[in-house]
Design a protein around this motif. Sequence first.
Motif, PDB file in Angstrom:
ATOM      1  N   TYR A 158       0.912  -0.978  -0.073  1.00 51.37           N
ATOM      2  CA  TYR A 158       0.014  -0.033  -0.101  1.00 51.37           C
ATOM      3  C   TYR A 158       0.905   1.214  -0.099  1.00 51.37           C
ATOM      4  N   LEU A 159       1.951   1.320   0.560  1.00 51.66           N
ATOM      5  CA  LEU A 159       2.833   2.297   0.809  1.00 51.66           C
ATOM      6  C   LEU A 159       3.434   2.599  -0.644  1.00 51.66           C
ATOM      7  N   THR A 160       3.967   1.639  -1.107  1.00 51.61           N
ATOM      8  CA  THR A 160       4.440   1.745  -2.579  1.00 51.61           C
ATOM      9  C   THR A 160       3.549   1.967  -3.658  1.00 51.61           C
ATOM     10  N   GLY A 161       2.357   1.447  -3.415  1.00 51.32           N
ATOM     11  CA  GLY A 161       1.385   1.264  -4.497  1.00 51.32           C
ATOM     12  C   GLY A 161       0.830   2.683  -5.094  1.00 51.32           C
ATOM     13  N   GLY A 162       0.598   3.518  -4.031  1.00 59.68           N
ATOM     14  CA  GLY A 162       0.104   5.018  -4.362  1.00 59.68           C
ATOM     15  C   GLY A 162       1.041   6.059  -4.743  1.00 59.68           C
ATOM     16  N   LYS A 163       0.859   7.079  -4.516  1.00 57.06           N
ATOM     17  CA  LYS A 163       1.583   8.273  -4.840  1.00 57.06           C
ATOM     18  C   LYS A 163       2.594   8.786  -3.901  1.00 57.06           C
ATOM     19  N   VAL A 164       2.737   7.871  -2.820  1.00 60.66           N
ATOM     20  CA  VAL A 164       3.757   8.277  -1.812  1.00 60.66           C
ATOM     21  C   VAL A 164       5.376   8.564  -2.326  1.00 60.66           C
ATOM     22  N   LEU A 165       5.687   7.556  -2.953  1.00 58.89           N
ATOM     23  CA  LEU A 165       6.931   7.490  -3.716  1.00 58.89           C
ATOM     24  C   LEU A 165       7.175   8.833  -4.648  1.00 58.89           C
ATOM     25  N   HIS A 166       6.113   8.864  -5.265  1.00 60.87           N
ATOM     26  CA  HIS A 166       6.133   9.982  -6.270  1.00 60.87           C
ATOM     27  C   HIS A 166       6.156  11.450  -5.520  1.00 60.87           C
ATOM     28  N   ASN A 167       5.594  11.716  -4.490  1.00 60.15           N
ATOM     29  CA  ASN A 167       5.526  12.952  -3.851  1.00 60.15           C
ATOM     30  C   ASN A 167       6.996  12.971  -3.229  1.00 60.15           C
ATOM     31  N   ILE A 168       7.539  11.877  -2.656  1.00 61.40           N
ATOM     32  CA  ILE A 168       8.859  11.819  -1.805  1.00 61.40           C
ATOM     33  C   ILE A 168       9.906  12.376  -2.958  1.00 61.40           C
ATOM     34  N   PHE A 169       9.852  11.892  -4.041  1.00 67.49           N
ATOM     35  CA  PHE A 169      10.809  12.214  -5.314  1.00 67.49           C
ATOM     36  C   PHE A 169      10.713  13.737  -5.818  1.00 67.49           C
ATOM     37  N   HIS A 170       9.372  13.982  -5.654  1.00 69.87           N
ATOM     38  CA  HIS A 170       9.085  15.575  -5.952  1.00 69.87           C
ATOM     39  C   HIS A 170       9.596  16.348  -5.299  1.00 69.87           C
ATOM     40  N   LEU A 171       9.996  15.950  -4.124  1.00 67.67           N
ATOM     41  CA  LEU A 171      10.631  16.944  -3.131  1.00 67.67           C
ATOM     42  C   LEU A 171      12.286  17.354  -3.694  1.00 67.67           C
ATOM     43  N   ILE A 172      12.840  16.542  -4.533  1.00 71.63           N
ATOM     44  CA  ILE A 172      14.069  16.804  -4.915  1.00 71.63           C
ATOM     45  C   ILE A 172      14.432  18.177  -5.462  1.00 71.63           C
ATOM     46  N   PRO A 173      13.611  18.663  -6.223  1.00 73.84           N
ATOM     47  CA  PRO A 173      13.862  19.856  -7.008  1.00 73.84           C
ATOM     48  C   PRO A 173      13.663  21.078  -6.166  1.00 73.84           C
ATOM     49  N   PRO A 174      12.778  21.182  -5.253  1.00 72.44           N
ATOM     50  CA  PRO A 174      12.716  22.471  -4.300  1.00 72.44           C
ATOM     51  C   PRO A 174      13.639  22.287  -3.358  1.00 72.44           C
ATOM     52  N   VAL A 175      14.039  21.349  -2.853  1.00 76.33           N
ATOM     53  CA  VAL A 175      15.003  21.166  -1.925  1.00 76.33           C
ATOM     54  C   VAL A 175      16.547  21.603  -2.327  1.00 76.33           C
ATOM     55  N   THR A 176      16.570  21.006  -3.588  1.00 76.42           N
ATOM     56  CA  THR A 176      17.812  21.485  -4.364  1.00 76.42           C
ATOM     57  C   THR A 176      18.019  22.867  -4.681  1.00 76.42           C
ATOM     58  N   PHE A 177      17.044  23.385  -5.005  1.00 76.15           N
ATOM     59  CA  PHE A 177      16.908  24.962  -5.464  1.00 76.15           C
ATOM     60  C   PHE A 177      17.243  25.995  -4.243  1.00 76.15           C
ATOM     61  N   LEU A 178      16.575  25.359  -2.933  1.00 75.47           N
ATOM     62  CA  LEU A 178      16.766  26.234  -1.885  1.00 75.47           C
ATOM     63  C   LEU A 178      17.946  26.310  -1.310  1.00 75.47           C
ATOM     64  N   VAL A 179      18.657  25.195  -1.661  1.00 79.96           N
ATOM     65  CA  VAL A 179      20.182  25.052  -1.136  1.00 79.96           C
ATOM     66  C   VAL A 179      21.064  25.699  -1.993  1.00 79.96           C
TER      67      VAL A 179
END
Length: 387
Positions: free
Chosen positions: A54-75
């Motif tokens: 259930y944790l990997t079948g939904g959009k949880v992992l997608h949203n985790i990886f969507h955090l990469i661009p904003p965190v990278t730009f903020l740094v």
Amino acid sequence: MEQVSLLNLSEQMRIITTCALVAAAYLMDFLCCRLLIPVIRKIAVRTAFKWDNYLTGGKVLHNIFHLIPPVTFLVALPLLYPDQSWTSFVTKALYIYLIVIASRLVNEFISSLYAISSDSDLLRDKPMKGVYQMLKVLVICVAVILVLGVLLERNFTSLLAGLGASAAVLMLIFKDTILGLVAGVQLSAHDMLRPGDWIVMDKYGVNGTVEEVTLNTVKVRNWDNTIMTVPPYALVSDSFQNWRGMRESEGRRVARSLNIDVNSIRFCTTEELTLFTSEEWAHGLPMDNSTVNLGLFRRATEHYLGSMTQVNTDLRILVRQLEPTPEGLPVQIYFFTREKDWVIHEHIAADIIEHVIASLPRFGLRLFQKPTGTDIARNCVNNSTAR
């Protein structure tokens, strides 16, 4: 000239670095979503646990990886453009984007928890959907407060203090939501309601199966396939009938009354006693001139019910008299059928009651029935013939 060219070269390098960083961040996000997530899901499927599916079948992992661009730009933004005035605006936009993605991540995680609890044997029948919906509402409220704090450049705690001052207004706006949450917790804690229960609420015209229990509504499908929605707090403040106990028991009750004409109740004749003595239900029963036909009828009916395979003989079987009425003496036939399905139960009950009614003349008994037009016409004909 050399200094200007060096500045231009430095500016060009920052632009090139920024473009490369943006491309690398979004490329990493794309590759992780397209290549890494399918691998993780295949690994989760092969494990002995179900919750990771259930944790990997939904959009949880997608949203985790969507955090990469904003965190990278903020740094990287303060390092590439340390003294630029426009960076504050871009930083606010990045923080807002990060808050939105993080709130989506938390809500997807809550949805996965709901799917896990729905598959659990312990929580499957609990009305937990309203609780998870309230958690999502809280996450959205926190996200809105954080976004306002970023836009207004205010501290998170000061915004919460301002909301606390307007708590009365907020309670008025979210009154139904708060009542629904409290009612949902009470229904779940006391095990008053589960999806799939058959409930009856005459006040709201509800008579059917509970399909869904949410934060603001309880959806019930009536037996005529109409859908009724009731607020959860109505189930706590008002009374309702839940038939779950009947479904979980060993039988479904039948309690039908037959009004016996008191003029037909009498002592048995010698011929009747001789006839009934050979019956199996009469073994061990004293037969003399004081034996009443209604007593033999009750004994024979109880024996008949006990011989029926559709009747649960482990539960109570009783044929008893009720308080006499102007319409006769009610005799209640009380038993439980093994089948609890509504249609089958009613068929069994009807067959048994019809057999009992048909056996009344054998004991010299009659049902009480008010005169009809046919009875009056027959009496008139008989009187005219007699004259």
